[in-house]
Design a protein around this motif. Structure first.
Motif, short mmCIF file in Angstrom:
data_model
loop_
_atom_site.label_atom_id
_atom_site.label_comp_id
_atom_site.label_asym_id
_atom_site.label_seq_id
_atom_site.Cartn_x
_atom_site.Cartn_y
_atom_site.Cartn_z
N UNK A 56 0.72 -1.41 0.15
CA UNK A 56 -0.03 -0.04 0.08
C UNK A 56 0.73 1.41 0.04
N UNK A 104 0.05 7.70 10.50
CA UNK A 104 0.17 6.48 10.46
C UNK A 104 1.61 6.11 9.81
N UNK A 156 8.32 3.92 12.08
CA UNK A 156 9.38 4.02 13.34
C UNK A 156 9.47 3.02 14.35
N UNK A 210 4.00 7.37 10.28
CA UNK A 210 5.14 7.48 11.18
C UNK A 210 5.14 6.33 12.16
N UNK A 211 3.99 6.08 12.64
CA UNK A 211 3.85 5.04 13.65
C UNK A 211 4.22 3.82 13.13
N UNK A 212 4.03 3.32 11.91
CA UNK A 212 4.31 2.06 11.31
C UNK A 212 5.69 2.17 10.74
N UNK A 232 0.76 3.73 1.99
CA UNK A 232 1.02 4.16 3.48
C UNK A 232 2.15 3.36 3.94
N UNK A 233 2.02 1.98 3.50
CA UNK A 233 3.22 1.38 4.02
C UNK A 233 4.49 1.71 3.37
N UNK A 268 -0.51 12.09 6.97
CA UNK A 268 -1.68 11.25 7.02
C UNK A 268 -2.43 11.21 8.19
#
Lengths: 339, 339
Positions: free
Chosen positions: B54, B94, B100, B96-98, B56-57, B90
């Protein structure tokens, strides 16, 4: 390091002096006002729209009202506030941008999901302890309707909620953190890491966040070489009943039975059986208003001498959730005590 | 205040010593690699999905790669980094969260739209100057496809873009800020306020952000009692061609003709005529990768002695925009100089 502060262990800071909570405010919605702490909140707003046209504008209005209220309570003018540290749950933090714009104060926008109330207090304390400001504001909010719209379903669907689901608190809490001596000080902080146990159920956020809460509480004990007996209460943010039980088990696995020292803002803000809120309250407004209306009040009254405030956040969006990602958690620890 | 820092005027801090940028990294997409600075980025990733499923990933992967690269370049281990200050565009941050999570470093999530690269550097510098950490990381990202999906239209629509629209940069920049002496230091910061001129056109974000950039640059001059001649370059984030011209006019109204000292990362990252990017690049990756690959490089080479880095953010979401809200702006100023 300046002489007022000290690095502790891997993730913590100790502030030797000079970081006080000068005052705080809590503005909540009708349902929160009907809960067991209803009489302690500064203001219960009966109209969920707060006179605005949209849920998002309403949430902004809660933030603005929380700031105005804490400025009145502390008899301060906005010109005395050097920075605001603030955030909310909505995409691109719009409740914050539109709620706090009118105050014209330099601002740091934050996002840590429901841990944001802790993140804002932590950065506020760090900023004051470093001497960068005499007074700063920490502000967070959430709103049931804007959160349901953002994360779940339109209210009009009337969807069923599993028992593990939490109820987003409508409310905003604001805190003036500064150097002027008050009864309450922030003596240390433990900054959280993102912790992912691979839980994928966004209707069970307590389970997603409990490992992060455990990690931060355990690290706080390690960094300061203390145990649970250091605190009268360890106050998590919005784990709810399900997450709370998991946290108790996880801490037992690490050798700590903290028993009734552990409480949770989400578990206590509503009268769960009467108010049908399932696993409890949530949202970054939940921990903020409970800290202000309950825990700071009890510290001021002398019921408690010292607490560890540990708001927890579930790091997800509808996009990450729909794409099959897990829901990692984060939790920050703030050591708050009576002087 | 500790002896290493000094409050300046209403919105600024001066760091007397000890806040260095130890190193930086820039990871960009194919289109950015084809622009005029293509050879200066640390890595050009040809696959816009970066091997993920994706957008986002993929954006998360750009962040992770930026961190790994800057750690390699500075020969540091992640255990030497005490905090990360990071964010993205985003919803619920997300990327950043995923991106780092794997580094297991205590993290402060930030949101300041495209000004987030400035916010992260500012809080990093404040944290290091206060002695809270020897080394911290400032990380931001954006991705053309995840941003279009979030804010505009699915790529498959092939919608037309007005000439005032900007092109979100795919990329991530990471900076190690710390006490170890290097060629580059952060000598001061000016924290921005939210400024709203009532512009409602989300396809003309330059116009929305220019007033905030003007406010921060002007305040930097006032707080430090300096003028434009203090800087070799004043580098805004992503005003683009339209916003840049407005900023020039607004600063003239306040008595400053800063002429060719003023440049903009968004205006320069692409070869606009050949690459069809209209008003220029944008996104919190834009200013971050240009600071790393161009401005820090030129400071290191001695072309510039001192710059004011002013990333700008447009504070909107699709919800606020669709509900008819204006698009307020924010800008933060970071004073970066060669030692």
């Amino acid at each position: 390091m300046n002489s007022n502060s000290q690095c502790k262990g891997r993730q913590s800071l100790a502030f030797q002096k000079d970081v006080y909570i000068a005052g705080s405010s809590s503005i909540v919605g009708k349902k929160e006002g009907e809960g067991p702490f209803g009489t302690f909140f500064d203001q219960v707003v009966e109209d969920p729209l707060f006179g605005k046209d949209t849920w998002e504008e309403a949430e902004s209005a809660f933030q603005a009202e929380a700031v105005k209220t804490v400025l009145e309570k502390t008899k301060m003018d906005k010109s005395e506030i050097r920075y605001i540290f603030a955030g909310d749950l909505l995409g691109q933090a719009i409740a914050t941008s539109f709620g706090l714009m009118e105050f014209e104060i330099p601002i740091f926008g934050l996002y840590g999901a429901c841990s944001t109330s802790g993140e804002s207090l932590m950065l506020s304390a760090m900023t004051v302890a470093a001497g960068y400001a005499d007074h700063v504001l920490a502000v967070t909010s959430s709103h049931f309707a804007s959160a349901e719209k953002q994360f779940r379903f339109p209210l009009e669907y009337g969807n069923q909620r599993p028992l593990s689901a939490t109820w987003t608190v409508t409310g905003s809490g604001a805190f003036v953190v500064g150097t002027a001596k008050s009864k309450i000080k922030i003596s240390g902080v433990t900054t959280g890491k993102i912790v992912d146990y691979g839980v994928k159920d966004s209707m069970n956020m307590g389970a997603c966040m409990a490992p992060a809460a455990c990690d931060t509480i355990y690290q706080n004990f390690m960094d300061f070489q203390i145990g649970p007996e250091e605190y009268d209460k360890i106050v998590t943010g919005d784990l709810g009943f399900v997450g709370h039980d998991i946290l108790v088990d996880l801490l037992k696995d690490r050798g700590y039975d903290i028993g009734d020292r552990l409480t949770d803002c989400g578990m206590t803000i509503f009268n769960d059986e009467e108010q049908d809120t399932h696993s409890g309250g949530s949202g970054c407004g939940c921990a903020a208003v409970m800290l202000s209306a309950n825990f700071i009040r009890q510290l001021e009254e002398g019921t408690f001498k010292k607490i560890l405030f540990v708001p927890t956040g579930a790091l997800l969006s509808t996009v990450s959730f729909n794409e099959g990602q897990s829901v990692p958690g984060i939790a920050h620890g703030i050591m708050i005590e009576r002087c």
